[in-house]
Design an enzyme around this catalytic site. Structure first.
Site, PDB file in Angstrom:
ATOM      1  N   ARG A 184      24.335  19.826  59.635  1.00  0.00           N
ATOM      2  CA  ARG A 184      24.167  18.593  58.854  1.00  0.00           C
ATOM      3  C   ARG A 184      24.031  18.915  57.370  1.00  0.00           C
ATOM      4  O   ARG A 184      24.539  18.209  56.514  1.00  0.00           O
ATOM      5  CB  ARG A 184      22.955  17.813  59.361  1.00  0.00           C
ATOM      6  CG  ARG A 184      23.229  16.920  60.545  1.00  0.00           C
ATOM      7  CD  ARG A 184      23.803  17.679  61.738  1.00  0.00           C
ATOM      8  NE  ARG A 184      24.052  16.823  62.880  1.00  0.00           N
ATOM      9  CZ  ARG A 184      23.195  16.665  63.886  1.00  0.00           C
ATOM     10  NH1 ARG A 184      22.053  17.324  63.917  1.00  0.00           N
ATOM     11  NH2 ARG A 184      23.498  15.862  64.877  1.00  0.00           N
ATOM     12  N   ASP A 238      28.263  21.087  64.847  1.00  0.00           N
ATOM     13  CA  ASP A 238      27.894  19.717  65.206  1.00  0.00           C
ATOM     14  C   ASP A 238      28.951  18.799  64.617  1.00  0.00           C
ATOM     15  O   ASP A 238      29.964  19.270  64.083  1.00  0.00           O
ATOM     16  CB  ASP A 238      26.475  19.370  64.708  1.00  0.00           C
ATOM     17  CG  ASP A 238      25.785  18.356  65.613  1.00  0.00           C
ATOM     18  OD1 ASP A 238      26.314  17.249  65.781  1.00  0.00           O
ATOM     19  OD2 ASP A 238      24.712  18.686  66.169  1.00  0.00           O
ATOM     20  N   HIS A 284      28.872  15.789  70.254  1.00  0.00           N
ATOM     21  CA  HIS A 284      28.528  16.394  68.956  1.00  0.00           C
ATOM     22  C   HIS A 284      29.576  17.407  68.499  1.00  0.00           C
ATOM     23  O   HIS A 284      29.240  18.479  67.984  1.00  0.00           O
ATOM     24  CB  HIS A 284      27.157  17.092  69.030  1.00  0.00           C
ATOM     25  CG  HIS A 284      25.991  16.133  68.968  1.00  0.00           C
ATOM     26  ND1 HIS A 284      25.782  15.297  67.898  1.00  0.00           N
ATOM     27  CD2 HIS A 284      24.974  15.889  69.837  1.00  0.00           C
ATOM     28  CE1 HIS A 284      24.683  14.577  68.112  1.00  0.00           C
ATOM     29  NE2 HIS A 284      24.174  14.906  69.285  1.00  0.00           N
ATOM     30  N   ASP A 305      23.911  17.924  74.740  1.00  0.00           N
ATOM     31  CA  ASP A 305      23.101  16.723  74.515  1.00  0.00           C
ATOM     32  C   ASP A 305      23.949  15.554  74.034  1.00  0.00           C
ATOM     33  O   ASP A 305      24.998  15.741  73.425  1.00  0.00           O
ATOM     34  CB  ASP A 305      22.004  16.999  73.480  1.00  0.00           C
ATOM     35  CG  ASP A 305      22.579  17.423  72.136  1.00  0.00           C
ATOM     36  OD1 ASP A 305      23.454  18.307  72.140  1.00  0.00           O
ATOM     37  OD2 ASP A 305      22.193  16.853  71.100  1.00  0.00           O
ATOM     38  N   GLU A 306      23.442  14.375  74.316  1.00  0.00           N
ATOM     39  CA  GLU A 306      23.957  13.120  73.777  1.00  0.00           C
ATOM     40  C   GLU A 306      25.476  12.985  73.893  1.00  0.00           C
ATOM     41  O   GLU A 306      26.126  12.441  72.993  1.00  0.00           O
ATOM     42  CB  GLU A 306      23.516  12.961  72.306  1.00  0.00           C
ATOM     43  CG  GLU A 306      22.003  12.911  72.169  1.00  0.00           C
ATOM     44  CD  GLU A 306      21.519  12.661  70.752  1.00  0.00           C
ATOM     45  OE1 GLU A 306      20.504  11.982  70.599  1.00  0.00           O
ATOM     46  OE2 GLU A 306      22.157  13.149  69.789  1.00  0.00           O
ATOM     47  N   TYR A 320       9.138  18.553  67.438  1.00  0.00           N
ATOM     48  CA  TYR A 320      10.168  18.117  66.495  1.00  0.00           C
ATOM     49  C   TYR A 320       9.658  18.167  65.067  1.00  0.00           C
ATOM     50  O   TYR A 320       8.917  17.301  64.621  1.00  0.00           O
ATOM     51  CB  TYR A 320      10.703  16.726  66.910  1.00  0.00           C
ATOM     52  CG  TYR A 320      11.873  16.934  67.831  1.00  0.00           C
ATOM     53  CD1 TYR A 320      11.714  17.654  69.018  1.00  0.00           C
ATOM     54  CD2 TYR A 320      13.154  16.516  67.486  1.00  0.00           C
ATOM     55  CE1 TYR A 320      12.786  17.931  69.838  1.00  0.00           C
ATOM     56  CE2 TYR A 320      14.239  16.788  68.314  1.00  0.00           C
ATOM     57  CZ  TYR A 320      14.042  17.492  69.476  1.00  0.00           C
ATOM     58  OH  TYR A 320      15.111  17.787  70.286  1.00  0.00           O
ATOM     59  N   GLU A 345      19.581  16.224  59.118  1.00  0.00           N
ATOM     60  CA  GLU A 345      20.310  15.109  58.508  1.00  0.00           C
ATOM     61  C   GLU A 345      19.632  14.667  57.213  1.00  0.00           C
ATOM     62  O   GLU A 345      20.290  14.278  56.249  1.00  0.00           O
ATOM     63  CB  GLU A 345      20.352  13.906  59.461  1.00  0.00           C
ATOM     64  CG  GLU A 345      21.266  14.068  60.660  1.00  0.00           C
ATOM     65  CD  GLU A 345      20.516  14.568  61.894  1.00  0.00           C
ATOM     66  OE1 GLU A 345      19.510  15.298  61.745  1.00  0.00           O
ATOM     67  OE2 GLU A 345      20.945  14.235  63.014  1.00  0.00           O
TER      68      GLU A 345
HETATM   69  C1  TNX Z   1      19.133  14.308  68.665  1.00  0.00           C
HETATM   70  S1  TNX Z   1      17.522  16.732  69.683  1.00  0.00           S
HETATM   71  C2  TNX Z   1      19.842  15.484  68.592  1.00  0.00           C
HETATM   72  C3  TNX Z   1      20.279  16.011  67.292  1.00  0.00           C
HETATM   73  C4  TNX Z   1      19.931  15.073  66.187  1.00  0.00           C
HETATM   74  C5  TNX Z   1      18.544  14.508  66.407  1.00  0.00           C
HETATM   75  C6  TNX Z   1      18.079  13.609  65.310  1.00  0.00           C
HETATM   76  C7  TNX Z   1      18.972  16.973  70.206  1.00  0.00           C
HETATM   77  C8  TNX Z   1      19.159  17.904  71.279  1.00  0.00           C
HETATM   78  N1  TNX Z   1      20.006  16.287  69.674  1.00  0.00           N
HETATM   79  O1  TNX Z   1      21.653  16.260  67.317  1.00  0.00           O
HETATM   80  O2  TNX Z   1      19.977  15.747  64.990  1.00  0.00           O
HETATM   81  O3  TNX Z   1      18.553  13.745  67.596  1.00  0.00           O
HETATM   82  O4  TNX Z   1      19.012  12.636  65.067  1.00  0.00           O
END
Ligand code: TNX
Length: 764
Positions: free
Chosen positions: A173, A202, A275, A332-333, A424, A476
């Site tokens: 970021r 990312d 990501h 993740d995500e 965190y 970020e």
């Molecule tokens: C989630 S924590 C994420 C990051 C982001 C963060 C804050 C994690 C495993 N993944 O990619 O930076 O939230 O937005």
């Protein structure tokens, strides 16, 4: 009587001077009597006297200890301009002043023995153990008036609790340079952390050179350039402009070596299948067709043979650079529903008989795992890799709370705990409005310190799968290194202690003192740590007509500016040194704003409210009142406690003494309503507060005296009440969890500081 001959008189003056010198040294020792070493060693015994480090001293080491001897030499030179000789022996002579030796007795990983007497320093340990001994030594060096370095005599025997003591750094970021990364690694090393998780790719930027795919860095790392020509892929989260850049392979090798010299393993992370926007931007064929990403506004990797082949090639180059066993593949995500738009993914699902896109995620991770395993590497990923079935030997990094980690440990998979919110470090350290930008709710160093990686939801056998803990920082909102340092320190010290020190030896009060003592090192190392909060500053409700408090500070050389009218002190506001007494008549409320400054540190701002309230006693006949408060414990973990009023499932009882309850059986936490009376036998000033990490909601009659919507560690609060003899209706809510259950729910003291016996004050 004999007259003193002149000579004997002069001797006595010399003696006096010598005595004064001794007292001075004793003073130095006194200051170190507590041996402020973080993380707290397993055993640390202060002894009398101290060792003076002189330029004429030699660091004597055996061959295996030479790298650590060189490190110590370099540290003393860089920090104090002290140039000791390093001499290598086959057998270190017993008489040497500073001895570093490999150990034959102390062989558990990371263990060391350090003995310091006024005559010599001896550290024994193997590899990292010896290095950790040197770090303990470094922390207790006292610089007397910039003239003479001393270390207090002591005996330390030490070894780590967990093998995984990690810290991550997101360089996607915002990019951080090789020198900045090295400084980060240095600071980890000083506190005996051993895993540096390097988040190299990312959506916003790809930061590692890959020879086979040059566009990854050519296009993927130039965030600012592409943003400037309107081609940027995702920038709405980024603050403070862009920091473009990437690491060449030589850069990476240099950092890997630097970390190795400090016994730190680098865990590289290459994100997939979410990501990954930077990679898709550079090589569009990687992208899943029509994927837009509902939540994160980024495309997914297509689960095609092209993608697998591409990432296997990338990982092959990554594995050549990083010698460690683990590779982090993210996971993740991932916006897996987007795969339903991808002809490749749909065909894959049909072929494999999958019903859900989560099974594609599992397929994806398993294929990558097989590839890594075939090269002798292990896969680690974020807890989403549990979805659709965990890859057979994967290690799970639990970030969305602890649940993923607990499930994985119960399945006998290795786990690293990095849960929100405690781990965190991108969260602000105090009320967001007064801190540099961060994510989410504040996380104080106390919350970090109190985190326990081995959940009591695990049996002792299952708990062995918890390799340790790690804190993460996402950047970020962190656009430069000074801001990064501010987010990391002092919370990193709390992380170090919770991963190293035996659970039974943790002590937050002692840690707090040692942490303050470490601020002199932060200055020495040019480190922009967040300053500690002012003591004596808290949100207060009071029924008194005046308010007074004395502000003190745990560090020297701090200056303070304050206002009492809600405005911020401007540059013309008077500056004083601590302690400062604030006293004021109180009609309605007092809004106190305090700036604390200290040389070389960023100033901090704290704001509190002192609010005037009225309190009436209720006319209850107290003859039948019994000790303890009544309680109702609800089978609910609602965030919003008034919702408990409509919850039918609860148990009732009496809460004796002042501790809290364990959560409702089977729940992580549950709401408890308490009600009863506060009985005052003697008119006096009383102070009511709570030790709970999350402050309870507490009312006297209908007046809120503790506001449960605030976090105590972040915003300390108290009620200071002048109470007549009488009975007061008391009620409240709190969230029972395993942390709170051991603390004091309602602490009542007279303003003279005497704690009262809860059983004679809290009744039902
Ligand atoms: C989630 S924590 C994420 C990051 C982001 C963060 C804050 C994690 C495993 N993944 O990619 O930076 O939230 O937005």
């Amino acid at each position: 009587m004999n007259a003193h001959p002149k000579s004997s008189r002069s001797v006595s003056i010399t003696k006096c001077l010598a005595l004064a010198g001794l007292l001075f040294i004793a003073g130095v020792m006194q200051a170190n009597a507590q041996l402020h070493i973080i993380p707290q060693p397993v055993s640390a015994v202060p002894l009398s006297g101290s060792f003076a480090i002189k330029a004429s001293n030699t660091i004597a080491a055996d061959e295996q200890s030479q790298p650590v001897a060189n490190y110590l030499h370099q540290y003393l030179w860089d920090t104090y301009k002290l140039d000791l000789k390093v001499k290598i022996y086959q057998h270190v002579p017993p008489s040497a002043a500073i001895k570093l030796e490999g150990s034959t007795t102390n062989t558990s990983k990371g263990s060391y023995l350090m003995e310091i007497s006024p005559k010599r320093i001896r550290i024994a340990g193997n590899g990292e153990g010896l290095f950790y001994g040197v770090q303990s030594l470094i922390q207790i060096i006292t610089d007397v008036n910039g003239k003479q370095l001393h270390v207090p005599a002591c005996k330390i025997e030490d070894h780590p609790r967990f093998g995984w003591r990690g810290l991550s750094l997101d360089v996607s970021r915002h990019f951080f340079t090789v020198d900045e990364v090295k400084k980060y690694i240095d600071m980890m090393a000083h506190y005996k952390l051993n895993i540096f998780h390097w988040h190299l790719t990312d959506d916003e930027g790809w930061r590692i050179q890959i020879d086979k795919y040059p566009l990854l860095t050519e296009k993927g790392s130039k965030v600012g350039y592409y943003a400037s020509i309107g081609q940027y892929r995702k920038f709405d989260n980024i603050t403070e402009g862009y920091r473009d850049g990437f690491y060449t392979k030589d850069d990476i090798r240099e950092v890997v070596k630097y970390a190795q010299d400090r016994f730190i393993t680098i865990l590289p992370e290459i994100e997939m299948p979410g990501h990954s926007e930077a990679a898709i931007f550079a090589y569009p064929e990687l992208g899943c067709k029509d994927s837009t990403g509902a939540q994160h506004r980024v495309r997914m990797l297509d689960p095609s043979e092209y993608t697998f082949n591409f990432y296997e090639n990338v990982l092959t180059e990554v594995m050549q650079l990083f010698p460690n066993e683990y590779i982090h593949i993210g996971g993740d995500e991932a916006e897996i529903d987007d795969w339903l738009k991808s002809p490749t993914a749909v065909a894959l699902m049909k072929r494999e008989g999958y019903k859900y896109p989560s099974q594609v995620q599992s397929y994806f991770i398993k294929r990558i795992e097989q590839f890594l395993n075939s090269k002798g590497k292990k896969l680690i990923g974020w807890d989403e890799i549990l979805k659709g079935g965990l890859a057979p030997s994967a290690t799970v990094m639990s970030w969305e709370g602890e649940e993923g980690g607990i499930i994985a440990a119960k399945m006998h998979h290795n786990v690293v705990m990095t849960p929100l919110p405690q781990m965190y470090f991108d969260a602000p350290q105090a009320a967001a409005a007064t801190e540099p930008l961060g994510w989410n709710d504040p996380v104080s160093w106390q919350m970090v310190y109190n985190y326990e990686p081995q959940s009591d939801k695990l049996t002792p056998e299952e708990a062995k799968y918890i390799l340790g803990a790690q804190a993460n920082i996402w950047v970020e909102k962190v656009g430069n290194f000074k801001h990064l340092e501010y987010m990391i320190y002092p919370r990193l010290l709390a992380l170090a202690e919770l991963t190293w020190t035996p659970k039974a030896d943790k002590n937050i009060r002692r840690f707090e003192q040692s942490m303050y003592a470490n601020y002199h090192l932060f200055n020495l190392w040019g480190l922009n740590a967040r300053l500690p909060n002012v003591t004596g500053l808290e949100d207060v409700v009071t029924n008194k007509d005046d308010y007074a408090t004395t502000l003190t500070y745990p560090l020297q050389n701090a200056a303070v500016q304050y206002t009492l009218n809600g405005t911020l002190p401007d540059t013309t506001a008077a500056t004083s040194s601590f302690p400062v007494t604030i006293s004021s008549l109180l009609k309605d409320s007092l809004a106190i704003s305090v700036y604390t400054t200290r040389p070389l540190s960023k100033r901090i701002l704290q704001k509190v409210m002192v609010k005037h309230i009225n309190i009436k006693s209720s006319a209850t006949d107290d003859r039948n009142l019994q000790p303890g408060l009544s309680y109702m414990m609800y089978k609910t973990t609602y965030n919003n406690f008034p919702a408990t009023d409509t919850t039918k499932d609860f148990e009732i009882g009496v809460l004796r003494k002042d501790g809290g309850l364990n959560p409702y059986p089977g729940l992580f936490n549950s709401w408890v309503k308490v009600y009863g009376y506060l009985k005052i036998d003697r008119e006096d000033d009383y102070r009511i507060s709570s030790d709970f990490e999350n402050t309870p909601m507490l009312l006297l009659g209908t007046t809120v005296i503790l506001d449960g919507t605030k976090n105590k560690y972040i915003e300390p609060q108290a009620a200071i009440l002048h109470l007549q003899k009488g009975v007061y209706q008391l009620s409240g809510y709190y969230l029972a969890d395993k942390v709170n259950s051991k603390q004091t729910l309602i602490r009542i003291t007279t303003t003279g500081g005497k704690q009262v016996d809860a059983d004679s004050y809290l009744l039902h």
